[in-house]
Each structure stands twice: as C-alpha cells, then as structure tokens.
Motif scaffolding. Structure first.
Motif, PDB file in Angstrom:
ATOM      1  N   LEU A 285      32.670  57.964  26.260  1.00 43.67           N
ATOM      2  CA  LEU A 285      33.534  57.478  25.468  1.00 43.67           C
ATOM      3  C   LEU A 285      33.210  56.004  25.676  1.00 43.67           C
ATOM      4  O   LEU A 285      32.693  55.217  24.141  1.00 43.67           O
ATOM      5  N   LEU A 286      33.173  55.501  26.597  1.00 44.07           N
ATOM      6  CA  LEU A 286      32.497  53.539  26.787  1.00 44.07           C
ATOM      7  C   LEU A 286      31.050  53.596  26.459  1.00 44.07           C
ATOM      8  O   LEU A 286      30.863  52.932  26.112  1.00 44.07           O
ATOM      9  N   ASP A 287      30.623  54.581  27.354  1.00 40.83           N
ATOM     10  CA  ASP A 287      29.096  54.748  27.055  1.00 40.83           C
ATOM     11  C   ASP A 287      28.803  54.444  25.337  1.00 40.83           C
ATOM     12  O   ASP A 287      28.063  53.842  25.309  1.00 40.83           O
ATOM     13  N   SER A 288      29.518  55.533  24.952  1.00 45.32           N
ATOM     14  CA  SER A 288      28.940  55.705  23.397  1.00 45.32           C
ATOM     15  C   SER A 288      29.310  54.004  22.411  1.00 45.32           C
ATOM     16  O   SER A 288      28.148  53.803  21.897  1.00 45.32           O
ATOM     17  N   LEU A 289      30.713  53.448  23.018  1.00 44.32           N
ATOM     18  CA  LEU A 289      30.761  52.079  22.869  1.00 44.32           C
ATOM     19  C   LEU A 289      29.856  51.382  23.343  1.00 44.32           C
ATOM     20  O   LEU A 289      29.381  50.338  21.778  1.00 44.32           O
ATOM     21  N   GLU A 290      29.067  51.286  24.451  1.00 39.98           N
ATOM     22  CA  GLU A 290      27.899  50.131  24.266  1.00 39.98           C
ATOM     23  C   GLU A 290      26.564  50.963  23.414  1.00 39.98           C
ATOM     24  O   GLU A 290      26.324  50.088  23.619  1.00 39.98           O
ATOM     25  N   ARG A 291      26.502  52.028  23.809  1.00 41.05           N
ATOM     26  CA  ARG A 291      24.912  52.165  22.650  1.00 41.05           C
ATOM     27  C   ARG A 291      24.917  52.363  21.584  1.00 41.05           C
ATOM     28  O   ARG A 291      24.225  51.619  21.308  1.00 41.05           O
ATOM     29  N   ASP A 292      26.286  52.525  20.877  1.00 46.15           N
ATOM     30  CA  ASP A 292      26.888  51.169  19.670  1.00 46.15           C
ATOM     31  C   ASP A 292      27.196  50.226  19.444  1.00 46.15           C
ATOM     32  O   ASP A 292      26.699  49.452  17.954  1.00 46.15           O
ATOM     33  N   GLY A 293      26.564  49.601  20.128  1.00 45.41           N
ATOM     34  CA  GLY A 293      26.594  48.142  20.044  1.00 45.41           C
ATOM     35  C   GLY A 293      28.189  47.680  20.264  1.00 45.41           C
ATOM     36  O   GLY A 293      28.379  45.988  19.620  1.00 45.41           O
ATOM     37  N   LEU A 294      28.581  48.240  20.354  1.00 45.71           N
ATOM     38  CA  LEU A 294      30.203  47.631  19.506  1.00 45.71           C
ATOM     39  C   LEU A 294      31.301  47.210  21.050  1.00 45.71           C
ATOM     40  O   LEU A 294      32.391  46.190  20.446  1.00 45.71           O
ATOM     41  N   ALA A 295      30.794  47.662  22.276  1.00 44.82           N
ATOM     42  CA  ALA A 295      31.617  47.100  23.573  1.00 44.82           C
ATOM     43  C   ALA A 295      30.480  46.611  24.693  1.00 44.82           C
ATOM     44  O   ALA A 295      29.977  48.532  24.044  1.00 44.82           O
ATOM     45  N   ARG A 296      31.084  46.496  25.400  1.00 44.91           N
ATOM     46  CA  ARG A 296      29.991  46.454  26.491  1.00 44.91           C
ATOM     47  C   ARG A 296      31.385  46.060  27.953  1.00 44.91           C
ATOM     48  O   ARG A 296      32.342  45.777  27.628  1.00 44.91           O
ATOM     49  N   ARG A 297      29.936  46.275  28.692  1.00 42.01           N
ATOM     50  CA  ARG A 297      31.289  47.019  29.875  1.00 42.01           C
ATOM     51  C   ARG A 297      30.822  45.147  30.767  1.00 42.01           C
ATOM     52  O   ARG A 297      29.830  45.194  30.922  1.00 42.01           O
ATOM     53  N   THR A 298      31.487  44.761  31.572  1.00 41.59           N
ATOM     54  CA  THR A 298      31.255  43.222  32.166  1.00 41.59           C
ATOM     55  C   THR A 298      32.061  43.392  33.485  1.00 41.59           C
ATOM     56  O   THR A 298      33.273  44.257  33.909  1.00 41.59           O
ATOM     57  N   PRO A 299      31.896  42.432  34.471  1.00 47.23           N
ATOM     58  CA  PRO A 299      32.739  42.666  35.478  1.00 47.23           C
ATOM     59  C   PRO A 299      34.085  41.680  34.903  1.00 47.23           C
ATOM     60  O   PRO A 299      34.426  40.940  34.431  1.00 47.23           O
ATOM     61  N   HIS A 300      35.128  41.882  35.988  1.00 52.97           N
ATOM     62  CA  HIS A 300      37.126  42.089  35.869  1.00 52.97           C
ATOM     63  C   HIS A 300      36.936  40.643  36.253  1.00 52.97           C
ATOM     64  O   HIS A 300      36.596  40.389  37.130  1.00 52.97           O
ATOM     65  N   PRO A 301      37.117  39.103  35.508  1.00 46.99           N
ATOM     66  CA  PRO A 301      36.929  38.843  36.352  1.00 46.99           C
ATOM     67  C   PRO A 301      38.162  37.617  37.502  1.00 46.99           C
ATOM     68  O   PRO A 301      37.192  36.310  38.300  1.00 46.99           O
ATOM     69  N   SER A 302      38.850  38.877  37.784  1.00 45.16           N
ATOM     70  CA  SER A 302      39.285  38.224  39.129  1.00 45.16           C
ATOM     71  C   SER A 302      39.077  38.741  40.172  1.00 45.16           C
ATOM     72  O   SER A 302      39.498  39.594  41.446  1.00 45.16           O
ATOM     73  N   ASP A 303      38.984  40.831  40.135  1.00 46.08           N
ATOM     74  CA  ASP A 303      37.701  41.305  40.861  1.00 46.08           C
ATOM     75  C   ASP A 303      36.952  42.561  40.912  1.00 46.08           C
ATOM     76  O   ASP A 303      36.796  43.329  39.844  1.00 46.08           O
ATOM     77  N   ARG A 304      35.845  41.985  41.836  1.00 42.59           N
ATOM     78  CA  ARG A 304      34.536  42.787  41.727  1.00 42.59           C
ATOM     79  C   ARG A 304      34.460  43.977  41.450  1.00 42.59           C
ATOM     80  O   ARG A 304      33.483  44.518  41.366  1.00 42.59           O
ATOM     81  N   ARG A 305      35.257  44.711  41.934  1.00 44.33           N
ATOM     82  CA  ARG A 305      35.381  46.278  42.050  1.00 44.33           C
ATOM     83  C   ARG A 305      35.400  46.856  40.879  1.00 44.33           C
ATOM     84  O   ARG A 305      34.871  47.889  40.567  1.00 44.33           O
ATOM     85  N   LYS A 306      36.074  46.494  39.756  1.00 46.82           N
ATOM     86  CA  LYS A 306      36.589  45.933  38.695  1.00 46.82           C
ATOM     87  C   LYS A 306      35.314  46.163  37.493  1.00 46.82           C
ATOM     88  O   LYS A 306      35.103  44.634  37.857  1.00 46.82           O
ATOM     89  N   LYS A 307      35.506  46.337  36.048  1.00 47.38           N
ATOM     90  CA  LYS A 307      34.948  46.498  35.016  1.00 47.38           C
ATOM     91  C   LYS A 307      35.985  45.865  33.987  1.00 47.38           C
ATOM     92  O   LYS A 307      36.897  47.006  34.073  1.00 47.38           O
ATOM     93  N   ILE A 308      35.476  45.941  32.710  1.00 50.76           N
ATOM     94  CA  ILE A 308      36.676  45.387  31.337  1.00 50.76           C
ATOM     95  C   ILE A 308      35.600  45.705  30.433  1.00 50.76           C
ATOM     96  O   ILE A 308      34.361  45.261  30.818  1.00 50.76           O
ATOM     97  N   MET A 309      36.207  46.012  28.997  1.00 52.57           N
ATOM     98  CA  MET A 309      35.304  46.285  27.894  1.00 52.57           C
ATOM     99  C   MET A 309      35.452  45.234  27.336  1.00 52.57           C
ATOM    100  O   MET A 309      36.351  44.061  26.874  1.00 52.57           O
ATOM    101  N   VAL A 310      35.301  44.142  27.038  1.00 55.63           N
ATOM    102  CA  VAL A 310      34.969  43.287  25.917  1.00 55.63           C
ATOM    103  C   VAL A 310      34.107  43.724  24.214  1.00 55.63           C
ATOM    104  O   VAL A 310      32.502  44.494  24.542  1.00 55.63           O
ATOM    105  N   ILE A 311      34.568  43.587  23.767  1.00 57.95           N
ATOM    106  CA  ILE A 311      34.053  43.923  22.254  1.00 57.95           C
ATOM    107  C   ILE A 311      32.922  42.719  22.313  1.00 57.95           C
ATOM    108  O   ILE A 311      33.147  41.147  22.192  1.00 57.95           O
ATOM    109  N   THR A 312      32.216  43.416  21.134  1.00 57.24           N
ATOM    110  CA  THR A 312      31.196  42.876  20.022  1.00 57.24           C
ATOM    111  C   THR A 312      31.590  41.764  19.499  1.00 57.24           C
ATOM    112  O   THR A 312      32.563  42.630  18.549  1.00 57.24           O
ATOM    113  N   ALA A 313      30.342  41.234  18.428  1.00 58.14           N
ATOM    114  CA  ALA A 313      31.037  40.635  17.300  1.00 58.14           C
ATOM    115  C   ALA A 313      31.118  41.706  16.528  1.00 58.14           C
ATOM    116  O   ALA A 313      31.919  41.957  15.856  1.00 58.14           O
ATOM    117  N   LYS A 314      29.781  42.772  16.410  1.00 58.79           N
ATOM    118  CA  LYS A 314      29.273  44.564  14.923  1.00 58.79           C
ATOM    119  C   LYS A 314      30.422  45.321  15.654  1.00 58.79           C
ATOM    120  O   LYS A 314      31.052  45.677  14.476  1.00 58.79           O
TER     121      LYS A 314
END
Length: 154
Positions: free
Chosen positions: A75-104
């Motif tokens: 589901l998250l892969d699909s959001l990324e493919r559609d340009g709706l959100a992207r995975r980014t590194p977690h601000p305080s835990d290098r092992r984790k990723k968070i989803m950030v919504i795009t403008a679109k």
C-alpha cells in the motif's frame, strides 16, 4: 462501473446487532472513495499520513488502516508510485522510516476528506438536529467499549 451497495434488511439472526449498519456505513464510504480512484485502505492511509504526520511510521499507518504490515508495504509502495507520499528516514531512529505526504497527496487527502465530511453532513440532515449530540455521545461510549474489549483480548 458497478452499482453501489444497496442496504439489505438485517437477517433475523442479527437481532439488535449493529453489524448490518457497520457494513452499510463502510460500503457507503468505500463507494464514495472509489470516485477518487482510491481503495478504502489507500484513502485511510493517505488521510492518516496527512492528519497525523507525527504518527506515520509503517506500523502506525497499518494500525490506522487495520491491515497487516505485509499488506501495508504494498500500500505504501502504491502511495509512493502515485506521488502521494514518500518514505523518509525517521528523525531520531536511523533504523526506521516514516511516510511524508507530498503536496499532491496533501491536496488529494484534503479533497477526499472534505468530500466525505460534506456527504456525512448531508446524510445527517435527515436526523433531527437536537438528536445529533445524543447519538454522538452514545457512539463514543459504544466505540470506547469496543476498543476496551479489543485491548483486553488480543
């Protein structure tokens, strides 16, 4: 496009159950969301990421959508493919990723949410306005108890 779900009278075995209403409500929202070319799960994930940017790790989004983490990955892969959100590194835990919504994604989340709230408001117009606070209060008590029961029995 297929026809929207038509409510079917509750079977006698349901008694006083609210399950038939749950089904009708979920189908009504899912049908509405389809007009945005989104699945119910994808719309819930997108709106969650938009509304809760501080709770947008894959596990948190999976919990909000009530789907297994394995399903959430696609589901998250699909959001990324559609340009709706992207995975980014977690601000305080290098092992984790968070989803950030795009403008679109933010524009789409706002539009879908506004549409759902407008339809909900229009549907509630058939209820006497003085009854709405009582209905909301009863539903808060009911859903709170459902959550408590689910926490007490995994």
């Amino acid at each position: 496009m297929t026809k929207p779900f038509s409510p079917v009278p509750a079977e006698p075995s349901f008694g006083n159950s609210l399950l038939p209403f749950l089904r009708q409500i979920v189908h009504a929202y899912a049908w509405r969301i389809r007009h945005w070319d989104l699945s119910l799960e994808k719309a819930v994930a997108l709106i969650h990421i938009h509304a809760h940017p501080d709770e947008s790790g894959p596990a948190q989004v999976a919990g909000a959508c009530c789907v297994p983490r394995q399903t959430m990955t696609s589901l998250l892969d699909s959001l990324e493919r559609d340009g709706l959100a992207r995975r980014t590194p977690h601000p305080s835990d290098r092992r984790k990723k968070i989803m950030v919504i795009t403008a679109k994604g933010s524009r789409l989340a706002k539009a879908v949410l506004r549409d759902l709230l407008d339809v909900e408001k229009a549907a509630m117009n058939v209820i006497e306005p003085e009854l709405l606070p009582k209905i909301r209060s009863l539903l808060e008590v009911y859903t709170g108890e459902l959550a408590r029961l689910n926490r007490s029995r995994p």
